[in-house]
Design a protein around this motif. Structure first.
Motif, PDB file in Angstrom:
ATOM      1  N   LEU A   1      28.980  36.608  33.805  1.00  0.00           N
ATOM      2  CA  LEU A   1      30.103  37.216  34.201  1.00  0.00           C
ATOM      3  C   LEU A   1      30.377  36.588  35.502  1.00  0.00           C
ATOM      4  O   LEU A   1      29.729  36.524  36.296  1.00  0.00           O
ATOM      5  CB  LEU A   1      30.017  38.493  34.309  1.00  0.00           C
ATOM      6  CG  LEU A   1      31.130  39.496  34.675  1.00  0.00           C
ATOM      7  CD1 LEU A   1      32.183  39.359  33.988  1.00  0.00           C
ATOM      8  CD2 LEU A   1      30.817  40.938  35.081  1.00  0.00           C
TER       9      LEU A   1
ATOM     10  N   ILE B   1      32.957  37.010  39.034  1.00  0.00           N
ATOM     11  CA  ILE B   1      34.020  38.104  39.308  1.00  0.00           C
ATOM     12  C   ILE B   1      34.800  37.434  40.488  1.00  0.00           C
ATOM     13  O   ILE B   1      33.798  37.015  41.353  1.00  0.00           O
ATOM     14  CB  ILE B   1      33.366  39.260  39.685  1.00  0.00           C
ATOM     15  CG1 ILE B   1      32.502  39.955  38.675  1.00  0.00           C
ATOM     16  CG2 ILE B   1      34.288  40.313  40.314  1.00  0.00           C
ATOM     17  CD1 ILE B   1      31.857  41.214  38.995  1.00  0.00           C
ATOM     18  N   THR B   2      35.828  37.125  40.300  1.00  0.00           N
ATOM     19  CA  THR B   2      36.867  36.767  41.744  1.00  0.00           C
ATOM     20  C   THR B   2      37.920  37.852  42.013  1.00  0.00           C
ATOM     21  O   THR B   2      37.952  38.884  41.390  1.00  0.00           O
ATOM     22  CB  THR B   2      37.440  35.339  41.253  1.00  0.00           C
ATOM     23  OG1 THR B   2      38.318  35.610  40.315  1.00  0.00           O
ATOM     24  CG2 THR B   2      36.716  34.169  40.859  1.00  0.00           C
TER      25      THR B   2
ATOM     26  N   ASP C   1      40.090  37.967  38.557  1.00  0.00           N
ATOM     27  CA  ASP C   1      39.381  38.431  37.292  1.00  0.00           C
ATOM     28  C   ASP C   1      37.985  38.802  37.041  1.00  0.00           C
ATOM     29  O   ASP C   1      37.313  38.331  37.902  1.00  0.00           O
ATOM     30  CB  ASP C   1      39.545  37.036  36.323  1.00  0.00           C
ATOM     31  CG  ASP C   1      41.284  36.847  35.755  1.00  0.00           C
ATOM     32  OD1 ASP C   1      41.648  37.532  35.055  1.00  0.00           O
ATOM     33  OD2 ASP C   1      41.748  35.617  36.297  1.00  0.00           O
ATOM     34  N   TYR C   2      37.583  39.383  36.054  1.00  0.00           N
ATOM     35  CA  TYR C   2      36.172  39.619  35.486  1.00  0.00           C
ATOM     36  C   TYR C   2      36.164  38.479  34.209  1.00  0.00           C
ATOM     37  O   TYR C   2      36.845  38.833  33.040  1.00  0.00           O
ATOM     38  CB  TYR C   2      36.032  40.699  35.150  1.00  0.00           C
ATOM     39  CG  TYR C   2      35.703  41.704  36.286  1.00  0.00           C
ATOM     40  CD1 TYR C   2      36.515  41.999  37.358  1.00  0.00           C
ATOM     41  CD2 TYR C   2      34.644  42.443  36.389  1.00  0.00           C
ATOM     42  CE1 TYR C   2      36.167  42.748  38.505  1.00  0.00           C
ATOM     43  CE2 TYR C   2      34.192  43.281  37.601  1.00  0.00           C
ATOM     44  CZ  TYR C   2      34.980  43.544  38.546  1.00  0.00           C
ATOM     45  OH  TYR C   2      34.740  44.226  39.560  1.00  0.00           O
ATOM     46  N   THR C   3      35.597  37.338  34.437  1.00  0.00           N
ATOM     47  CA  THR C   3      35.550  36.320  33.382  1.00  0.00           C
ATOM     48  C   THR C   3      34.113  36.095  32.757  1.00  0.00           C
ATOM     49  O   THR C   3      33.343  35.972  33.451  1.00  0.00           O
ATOM     50  CB  THR C   3      35.799  34.834  34.076  1.00  0.00           C
ATOM     51  OG1 THR C   3      37.409  34.977  34.489  1.00  0.00           O
ATOM     52  CG2 THR C   3      35.873  33.750  32.762  1.00  0.00           C
TER      53      THR C   3
ATOM     54  N   ILE D   1      28.695  47.448  34.696  1.00  0.00           N
ATOM     55  CA  ILE D   1      29.960  46.697  34.262  1.00  0.00           C
ATOM     56  C   ILE D   1      30.533  47.175  32.844  1.00  0.00           C
ATOM     57  O   ILE D   1      29.777  47.311  32.056  1.00  0.00           O
ATOM     58  CB  ILE D   1      30.124  45.101  34.081  1.00  0.00           C
ATOM     59  CG1 ILE D   1      29.578  44.468  35.320  1.00  0.00           C
ATOM     60  CG2 ILE D   1      31.261  44.502  33.627  1.00  0.00           C
ATOM     61  CD1 ILE D   1      30.681  44.651  36.500  1.00  0.00           C
TER      62      ILE D   1
ATOM     63  N   GLN E   1      36.573  45.950  31.775  1.00  0.00           N
ATOM     64  CA  GLN E   1      36.871  45.543  32.797  1.00  0.00           C
ATOM     65  C   GLN E   1      36.812  44.035  32.664  1.00  0.00           C
ATOM     66  O   GLN E   1      37.428  43.299  33.733  1.00  0.00           O
ATOM     67  CB  GLN E   1      35.677  45.817  33.790  1.00  0.00           C
ATOM     68  CG  GLN E   1      35.613  47.239  34.376  1.00  0.00           C
ATOM     69  CD  GLN E   1      34.508  47.388  35.332  1.00  0.00           C
ATOM     70  OE1 GLN E   1      33.481  47.794  35.003  1.00  0.00           O
ATOM     71  NE2 GLN E   1      34.566  46.968  36.724  1.00  0.00           N
ATOM     72  N   ILE E   2      36.444  43.569  31.568  1.00  0.00           N
ATOM     73  CA  ILE E   2      36.520  42.033  31.167  1.00  0.00           C
ATOM     74  C   ILE E   2      37.868  41.629  30.982  1.00  0.00           C
ATOM     75  O   ILE E   2      38.668  42.345  30.237  1.00  0.00           O
ATOM     76  CB  ILE E   2      35.692  41.550  30.241  1.00  0.00           C
ATOM     77  CG1 ILE E   2      34.325  42.149  30.341  1.00  0.00           C
ATOM     78  CG2 ILE E   2      35.689  40.295  29.817  1.00  0.00           C
ATOM     79  CD1 ILE E   2      33.380  41.693  31.534  1.00  0.00           C
ATOM     80  N   THR E   3      38.476  40.701  31.805  1.00  0.00           N
ATOM     81  CA  THR E   3      39.680  40.273  31.672  1.00  0.00           C
ATOM     82  C   THR E   3      39.893  38.875  30.850  1.00  0.00           C
ATOM     83  O   THR E   3      40.928  38.882  30.237  1.00  0.00           O
ATOM     84  CB  THR E   3      40.538  40.117  33.002  1.00  0.00           C
ATOM     85  OG1 THR E   3      39.629  39.232  33.899  1.00  0.00           O
ATOM     86  CG2 THR E   3      40.703  41.584  33.868  1.00  0.00           C
TER      87      THR E   3
END
Length: 240
Positions: free
Chosen positions: A39, A41-42, A45-47, A72, A76-78
């Motif tokens: 994962l 995180i920026t 996004d949550y990539t 998490i 929340q994952i985009t």
């Protein structure tokens, strides 16, 4: 940028690609490896990079439990970026029944290389793929089908179809401010692969994969990448 290894465990893997949780000190006949989606995180996004294997504990997908350990929630994952469609990388997307695909991440955009799927669907006897899941991917409304050899997912995320481990295997770079996170997936699954300039027979094009690793290491050193190793049991991320 924050990188979180979402480790699903260390596994023994036999020649028909069955994954069995590895016990402490256990000797295995074939190979052993970690399964670790990542994962990233920026601000935007949550990539999630790959999704792990298709396992449940107490009727809950394993990937959910691993995310929960990191506080998490699945919603929340985009974005989900799939490097290729071998079952230990793609099967955590969800599960199938006779007519439906039950997606583990219905609120995320899922990025899949169309040519990789076309190839995988021809591999009916190849135990590396779980065909019932792949045959139902078209039912998901949240898939973004990728067709280009390289490009941008967003301003932060770029990709390239490199081949190597599989014909249309792709790698990803996530650049945020002055940081670069790199994911070579099964073209660079272990840190130790950087010390061994070997073309592996388990790869679709082992020579290409070897050349890519050498190229990436040079760039990682020069540009100070953070490199993610999906199958490394001890060192999932290295800052160069």
């Amino acid at each position: 940028m924050k990188i979180i290894p979402i480790k699903e465990g260390n596994y023994a893997v036999n020649k028909i690609k069955e994954f069995t949780l590895l016990k402490e000190g256990e000797k295995v006949e074939y190979s052993k490896m970690a399964v670790t989606p990542f994962l990233v995180i920026t601000e935007n996004d949550y990539t999630l990079l790959d999704t792990g294997i298709r396992l449940f504990h107490h009727n809950t997908p394993l990937i959910y439990q691993c995310l929960e350990k990191e506080n998490i929630r699945p919603e929340q994952i985009t974005k989900i970026l799939l490097s290729h469609l071998h079952k230990d990388h793609a099967d955590g997307l969800g599960h199938v029944d006779e007519h439906s695909f039950h997606c583990n991440f219905p609120e995320a955009k899922i990025y899949i290389q169309q040519r990789e799927l076309n190839f995988a669907l021809q591999q009916k006897e190849n135990p590396s793929y779980y065909i019932p899941l792949l045959e139902k991917l078209h039912l998901l409304p949240n898939i973004v089908w990728m067709n280009d050899d390289k490009g941008q997912v967003t301003d932060e995320i770029s990709y390239e179809v490199t081949g190597g481990h599989s014909p249309f295997h792709q790698s990803f770079w996530i650049r945020n401010n002055s940081e670069t996170a790199f994911y070579g997936a099964d073209n660079l699954p272990l840190k130790s692969y950087l010390k061994m300039p070997i073309a592996y027979k388990t790869d679709y094009d082992g020579k290409k994969a070897k050349e890519l690793r050498q190229q990436w290491e040079r760039s990682a050193i020069a540009e100070h990448w953070q490199v993610m190793f999906y199958h490394d049991m001890k060192t999932p991320v290295v800052q160069f």
